[in-house]
Design a protein around this motif. Sequence first.
Motif, PDB file in Angstrom:
ATOM      1  N   ALA A 114      21.382  49.883  38.275  1.00 13.81           N
ATOM      2  CA  ALA A 114      22.619  49.120  38.449  1.00 13.81           C
ATOM      3  C   ALA A 114      22.563  47.803  37.685  1.00 13.81           C
ATOM      4  CB  ALA A 114      22.875  48.862  39.934  1.00 13.81           C
ATOM      5  N   VAL A 115      21.443  47.097  37.789  1.00 14.56           N
ATOM      6  CA  VAL A 115      21.306  45.812  37.087  1.00 14.56           C
ATOM      7  C   VAL A 115      21.249  46.038  35.583  1.00 14.56           C
ATOM      8  CG1 VAL A 115      19.795  43.824  36.729  1.00 14.56           C
ATOM      9  CG2 VAL A 115      20.191  44.674  39.045  1.00 14.56           C
ATOM     10  N   GLY A 116      20.531  47.063  35.161  1.00 17.62           N
ATOM     11  CA  GLY A 116      20.452  47.357  33.732  1.00 17.62           C
ATOM     12  C   GLY A 116      21.805  47.669  33.135  1.00 17.62           C
ATOM     13  N   ARG A 117      22.724  48.171  33.950  1.00 16.03           N
ATOM     14  CA  ARG A 117      24.086  48.460  33.487  1.00 16.03           C
ATOM     15  C   ARG A 117      25.049  47.308  33.778  1.00 16.03           C
ATOM     16  NH1 ARG A 117      21.442  52.843  33.982  1.00 16.03           N
ATOM     17  NH2 ARG A 117      22.008  54.785  32.899  1.00 16.03           N
ATOM     18  N   GLN A 118      24.495  46.217  34.256  1.00 13.33           N
ATOM     19  CA  GLN A 118      25.303  45.020  34.563  1.00 13.33           C
ATOM     20  C   GLN A 118      26.419  45.349  35.562  1.00 13.33           C
ATOM     21  OE1 GLN A 118      24.328  41.867  32.813  1.00 13.33           O
ATOM     22  NE2 GLN A 118      22.641  43.317  32.772  1.00 13.33           N
ATOM     23  N   ASP A 119      26.106  46.224  36.498  1.00  6.17           N
ATOM     24  CA  ASP A 119      27.092  46.639  37.490  1.00  6.17           C
ATOM     25  C   ASP A 119      26.887  45.823  38.762  1.00  6.17           C
ATOM     26  OD1 ASP A 119      28.682  47.978  39.372  1.00  6.17           O
ATOM     27  OD2 ASP A 119      28.421  49.905  38.363  1.00  6.17           O
ATOM     28  N   ALA A 120      27.515  44.652  38.809  1.00  5.62           N
ATOM     29  CA  ALA A 120      27.332  43.733  39.936  1.00  5.62           C
ATOM     30  C   ALA A 120      27.809  44.310  41.270  1.00  5.62           C
ATOM     31  CB  ALA A 120      28.026  42.406  39.643  1.00  5.62           C
ATOM     32  N   PRO A 121      28.972  44.985  41.342  1.00  4.76           N
ATOM     33  CA  PRO A 121      29.415  45.512  42.637  1.00  4.76           C
ATOM     34  C   PRO A 121      28.425  46.503  43.255  1.00  4.76           C
ATOM     35  CG  PRO A 121      31.253  45.443  41.108  1.00  4.76           C
ATOM     36  CD  PRO A 121      30.026  45.151  40.300  1.00  4.76           C
ATOM     37  N   ILE A 122      27.915  47.435  42.439  1.00  4.55           N
ATOM     38  CA  ILE A 122      26.963  48.401  42.984  1.00  4.55           C
ATOM     39  C   ILE A 122      25.625  47.743  43.264  1.00  4.55           C
ATOM     40  CG2 ILE A 122      25.594  50.453  42.414  1.00  4.55           C
ATOM     41  CD1 ILE A 122      28.051  51.745  41.297  1.00  4.55           C
ATOM     42  N   ALA A 123      25.198  46.812  42.399  1.00  3.49           N
ATOM     43  CA  ALA A 123      23.954  46.085  42.658  1.00  3.49           C
ATOM     44  C   ALA A 123      24.056  45.314  43.973  1.00  3.49           C
ATOM     45  CB  ALA A 123      23.653  45.133  41.505  1.00  3.49           C
ATOM     46  N   ASN A 124      25.207  44.714  44.215  1.00  2.00           N
ATOM     47  CA  ASN A 124      25.422  43.976  45.464  1.00  2.00           C
ATOM     48  C   ASN A 124      25.361  44.921  46.660  1.00  2.00           C
ATOM     49  OD1 ASN A 124      26.179  41.715  47.141  1.00  2.00           O
ATOM     50  ND2 ASN A 124      28.249  42.577  47.196  1.00  2.00           N
ATOM     51  N   LEU A 125      25.978  46.085  46.536  1.00  2.44           N
ATOM     52  CA  LEU A 125      25.970  47.063  47.615  1.00  2.44           C
ATOM     53  C   LEU A 125      24.548  47.512  47.924  1.00  2.44           C
ATOM     54  CD1 LEU A 125      27.455  48.965  49.548  1.00  2.44           C
ATOM     55  CD2 LEU A 125      27.792  50.535  47.625  1.00  2.44           C
ATOM     56  N   LEU A 126      23.757  47.739  46.892  1.00  2.90           N
ATOM     57  CA  LEU A 126      22.369  48.157  47.094  1.00  2.90           C
ATOM     58  C   LEU A 126      21.557  47.061  47.766  1.00  2.90           C
ATOM     59  CD1 LEU A 126      21.797  49.904  43.633  1.00  2.90           C
ATOM     60  CD2 LEU A 126      22.005  51.050  45.850  1.00  2.90           C
ATOM     61  N   CYS A 127      21.786  45.818  47.346  1.00  2.00           N
ATOM     62  CA  CYS A 127      21.076  44.693  47.962  1.00  2.00           C
ATOM     63  C   CYS A 127      21.452  44.542  49.431  1.00  2.00           C
ATOM     64  CB  CYS A 127      21.361  43.396  47.202  1.00  2.00           C
ATOM     65  SG  CYS A 127      20.553  43.288  45.586  1.00  2.00           S
ATOM     66  N   GLN A 128      22.733  44.696  49.721  1.00  2.00           N
ATOM     67  CA  GLN A 128      23.187  44.608  51.107  1.00  2.00           C
ATOM     68  C   GLN A 128      22.611  45.735  51.955  1.00  2.00           C
ATOM     69  OE1 GLN A 128      27.469  44.568  50.977  1.00  2.00           O
ATOM     70  NE2 GLN A 128      27.585  42.383  50.467  1.00  2.00           N
ATOM     71  N   SER A 129      22.259  46.838  51.309  1.00  2.91           N
ATOM     72  CA  SER A 129      21.674  47.981  52.018  1.00  2.91           C
ATOM     73  C   SER A 129      20.158  47.888  52.109  1.00  2.91           C
ATOM     74  CB  SER A 129      22.078  49.287  51.333  1.00  2.91           C
ATOM     75  OG  SER A 129      23.484  49.446  51.342  1.00  2.91           O
ATOM     76  N   GLY A 130      19.617  46.753  51.683  1.00  4.04           N
ATOM     77  CA  GLY A 130      18.193  46.506  51.850  1.00  4.04           C
ATOM     78  C   GLY A 130      17.320  46.839  50.675  1.00  4.04           C
ATOM     79  N   ALA A 131      17.880  46.969  49.486  1.00  4.00           N
ATOM     80  CA  ALA A 131      17.065  47.281  48.316  1.00  4.00           C
ATOM     81  C   ALA A 131      16.027  46.185  48.076  1.00  4.00           C
ATOM     82  CB  ALA A 131      17.957  47.431  47.081  1.00  4.00           C
ATOM     83  N   ASP A 132      14.823  46.599  47.743  1.00  2.00           N
ATOM     84  CA  ASP A 132      13.730  45.662  47.459  1.00  2.00           C
ATOM     85  C   ASP A 132      13.878  45.157  46.029  1.00  2.00           C
ATOM     86  OD1 ASP A 132      11.346  44.336  46.985  1.00  2.00           O
ATOM     87  OD2 ASP A 132      10.122  45.814  48.057  1.00  2.00           O
ATOM     88  N   THR A 133      14.176  43.887  45.903  1.00  2.00           N
ATOM     89  CA  THR A 133      14.430  43.321  44.573  1.00  2.00           C
ATOM     90  C   THR A 133      13.162  43.079  43.774  1.00  2.00           C
ATOM     91  OG1 THR A 133      14.399  41.064  45.456  1.00  2.00           O
ATOM     92  CG2 THR A 133      16.538  42.193  45.388  1.00  2.00           C
ATOM     93  N   MET A 134      12.009  43.181  44.424  1.00  2.00           N
ATOM     94  CA  MET A 134      10.766  42.858  43.734  1.00  2.00           C
ATOM     95  C   MET A 134       9.981  44.087  43.277  1.00  2.00           C
ATOM     96  SD  MET A 134      11.273  39.764  43.724  1.00  2.00           S
ATOM     97  CE  MET A 134       9.815  39.395  42.738  1.00  2.00           C
ATOM     98  N   LEU A 135      10.509  45.270  43.485  1.00  2.00           N
ATOM     99  CA  LEU A 135       9.820  46.469  43.013  1.00  2.00           C
ATOM    100  C   LEU A 135       9.789  46.503  41.493  1.00  2.00           C
ATOM    101  CD1 LEU A 135      11.184  49.216  45.445  1.00  2.00           C
ATOM    102  CD2 LEU A 135       8.922  48.103  45.469  1.00  2.00           C
ATOM    103  N   ARG A 136       8.674  46.946  40.942  1.00  6.25           N
ATOM    104  CA  ARG A 136       8.487  46.962  39.490  1.00  6.25           C
ATOM    105  C   ARG A 136       8.394  48.397  38.982  1.00  6.25           C
ATOM    106  NH1 ARG A 136       7.047  42.073  37.187  1.00  6.25           N
ATOM    107  NH2 ARG A 136       6.924  40.372  38.732  1.00  6.25           N
ATOM    108  N   ASN A 137       8.978  48.609  37.808  1.00  3.09           N
ATOM    109  CA  ASN A 137       8.868  49.930  37.184  1.00  3.09           C
ATOM    110  C   ASN A 137       7.598  50.004  36.348  1.00  3.09           C
ATOM    111  OD1 ASN A 137       9.393  48.551  34.797  1.00  3.09           O
ATOM    112  ND2 ASN A 137      11.554  49.177  34.733  1.00  3.09           N
ATOM    113  N   MET A 138       7.416  51.081  35.603  1.00  4.93           N
ATOM    114  CA  MET A 138       6.190  51.262  34.830  1.00  4.93           C
ATOM    115  C   MET A 138       6.085  50.281  33.666  1.00  4.93           C
ATOM    116  SD  MET A 138       5.699  55.418  34.865  1.00  4.93           S
ATOM    117  CE  MET A 138       4.121  55.284  34.020  1.00  4.93           C
ATOM    118  N   GLU A 139       7.204  49.638  33.337  1.00  8.80           N
ATOM    119  CA  GLU A 139       7.181  48.593  32.312  1.00  8.80           C
ATOM    120  C   GLU A 139       6.907  47.227  32.933  1.00  8.80           C
ATOM    121  OE1 GLU A 139       7.455  49.225  29.076  1.00  8.80           O
ATOM    122  OE2 GLU A 139       7.641  51.371  29.531  1.00  8.80           O
TER     123      GLU A 139
END
Length: 344
Positions: free
Chosen positions: A284-309
């Motif tokens: 969502a963030v990579g696509r600059q999709d603020a509404p969906i990113a906000n929804l995920l955050c409100q649903s408890g998404a962990d903002t500090m998780l890291r990918n393989m990069e």
Amino acid sequence: MASDGCSKDDLLEENRTDSGIESYRSIVKSEEPRDEFPAPRDKFSTAGEERLDSAYGSSSIVESLSEIVQSFTLSGAEAVQEQPQTCELSEQEDLLRTITEEGDTILHLAIIHEETSFAQELIQLFPKEVLDIQNNLYQSPLHLATYLNLTDVVRGLVKKGVSLELQDQDGNTALHVACQHGQTDCATEMTRDVSPGELVPVLETQNWRGLACLHLAALNRQHQVMKLLMKKEADLNIQEGTSGKTALHFAVELRDIALVKLLLSRGANVDAAMFNGCTPLHLAVGRQDAPIANLLCQSGADTMLRNMEDETALDLADGNDDILALFPFDDIQISGRSVVSVRY
């Protein structure tokens, strides 16, 4: 037909192979028994083969098949079966036992031409083993009935106990087909009297692109089918086989916020990671999709998780103020990693 706008005509135009069904008339009238029908003119395939002729639906084909239908009834076929085995096979019995060069039985052909009453009689007549015969494209009668949204035929086949696990040349089961094209009624018939436990092997089957039924429904925005699969306890976090995406990843990529909400409300894992470690929030963030990113955050998404990069979702914000406003302050860091996070 399909709620995604896939009409029968579109399906026929995109998925047609050449054949010679118009010689049925001569077969029916012939005095010599035949081992094979000529290849049927109409075929459904997800391989995208171009249509090579324009005879589907022509009057000669309809009249030829009509002759076969008019010459056959269930009671007539039963009478044939009651005759002594020493008697020569009648033309009707020969027709019932014939398989075309392309692997179609008379039931395949009846379904293709939407002769539903005739198809229903054949379903009652044939044993399960015949009903599960797959043609050269590995399509069973259930596949074809689903493509054409022939709900009554699907119901008849399911009641006779046909296999739901048969896969066509693209690895799709009939339920895959229903999920892709939004054939909710057909999907309902296939799952109505099957317990969630018995459905597990079907729901977990992946086609040759690694997609399960839930993935195809999500990719094609088939919300009603998604709800049906959820009711049947489909695993919402099942990963597709190529990159490890879940249905939630697909919904985020499609910017389908309604589907994102549906999946989250039914318990989909907001932090599910792809094989490369990316969560739905990364996408969502990579696509600059603020509404969906906000929804995920409100649903408890962990903002500090890291990918393989070694990237967090914040690393992908690229200066977007709307996105940055969703993330906590990083007041204390050790080696570039936050150890204290305070949310707004």
